[in-house]
Scaffold this motif. Structure first.
Motif, PDB file in Angstrom:
ATOM      1  N   ARG A 171      -6.964   2.142  -7.075  1.00  0.00           N
ATOM      2  CA  ARG A 171      -7.681   2.853  -6.011  1.00  0.00           C
ATOM      3  C   ARG A 171      -8.056   1.843  -4.935  1.00  0.00           C
ATOM      4  N   GLY A 172      -7.885   2.228  -3.681  1.00  0.00           N
ATOM      5  CA  GLY A 172      -8.153   1.305  -2.588  1.00  0.00           C
ATOM      6  C   GLY A 172      -9.598   0.858  -2.497  1.00  0.00           C
ATOM      7  N   ASP A 173     -10.522   1.653  -3.060  1.00  0.00           N
ATOM      8  CA  ASP A 173     -11.943   1.297  -2.996  1.00  0.00           C
ATOM      9  C   ASP A 173     -12.396   0.490  -4.217  1.00  0.00           C
ATOM     10  N   LYS A 206      -9.774  -5.741  -4.540  1.00  0.00           N
ATOM     11  CA  LYS A 206      -9.808  -6.752  -3.483  1.00  0.00           C
ATOM     12  C   LYS A 206      -9.241  -8.033  -4.067  1.00  0.00           C
ATOM     13  N   ALA A 255       0.845  -1.196   0.000  1.00  0.00           N
ATOM     14  CA  ALA A 255       0.000   0.000   0.000  1.00  0.00           C
ATOM     15  C   ALA A 255       0.878   1.242   0.000  1.00  0.00           C
ATOM     16  N   MET A 296      -3.575   0.438  -3.558  1.00  0.00           N
ATOM     17  CA  MET A 296      -2.955  -0.878  -3.485  1.00  0.00           C
ATOM     18  C   MET A 296      -2.110  -1.020  -4.742  1.00  0.00           C
TER      19      MET A 296
END
Length: 232
Positions: free
Chosen positions: A221-223, A226, A179, A199
């Protein structure tokens, strides 16, 4: 259609291991005993044992036989595709740049080349439902006569970019995941106006001789990212 005998043998042994009838360190029945039990040839039994060994269920000791392997609970198989993950998939890409550059010291070291070796740099943006979700940079070692087709590069995964120079089955991959906070350029590309973290996935590809073929760095983007893995 029923499964071949060697699959049936492998599945039966797997079931015994999964039901704890056979525990780590226990010996598997000998090849001769399995041949007799299933009424089949030694070659068929060996195919079954090879499957179990490849899947991590057993290991062999020459002259002694085959034994149940202790499971590695800290080992996971991670599925990674820069175009798809558990949250979203990329439905549009935008090619920002394709250029031949001279690597700096850090990049030359990563690719195990000299600094006078040409490198192809490819920069792209990935979108989902019209929103930019990842900034992607690829570095490929340039080889004389190597075709650069921008239309194909725009939508290709990393392995697809180099598939013309080597077999996909011969490519070895290494991932590094971490990160970081975005710099101003990445914030602008990804429409980030707050403290949202990224990430970052670095992907290095090697040929069959363990020589680097390229380095890819994707800033998600972190959002919108996954990653998932399953235990062995």
């Amino acid at each position: 259609m029923s499964n071949p005998v060697y699959i049936k043998i492998a599945e039966e042994i797997k079931n015994k291991i999964n039901r704890a009838e056979l525990k780590p360190g226990d010996a598997i029945a000998s090849e001769a005993a399995l041949c007799k039990e299933f009424g089949t040839s030694r070659m068929t039994v060996r195919k079954s044992l090879a499957i179990l060994a490849n899947e991590g269920y057993i290991y062999s000791i020459p002259g002694k036989g085959n034994f149940v392997r202790k499971p590695q609970h800290n080992k996971y198989i991670l599925y990674y595709d820069e175009m798809n993950n558990a949250i979203n998939s990329v439905d549009k890409t935008k090619l920002l740049e394709v250029n031949i550059i001279m690597p700096d010291e850090k990049l030359a070291d990563e690719l195990q080349i000299t600094r006078n070796k040409n490198v192809i740099m490819i920069r792209r943006l990935f979108y989902t439902d019209g929103d930019p979700v990842a900034y992607d940079v690829k570095y490929l070692i340039y080889r004389k006569g190597m075709p650069i087709v921008e239309k194909e590069i725009e939508h290709a995964t990393f392995t697809e970019m180099i598939s013309g120079s080597t077999s996909l089955f011969a490519i070895k991959k290494e991932l590094t995941i971490y990160a970081r906070t975005p710099d101003e350029d990445i914030k602008r590309y990804l429409n980030i106006y707050n403290e949202l973290a990224l990430m970052v996935v670095e992907q290095k590809l090697y040929n069959s001789e363990d020589k680097p073929m390229g380095l890819g760095i994707t800033y998600f983007r972190g959002d919108y990212i996954k990653l998932q893995g399953i235990s062995q």
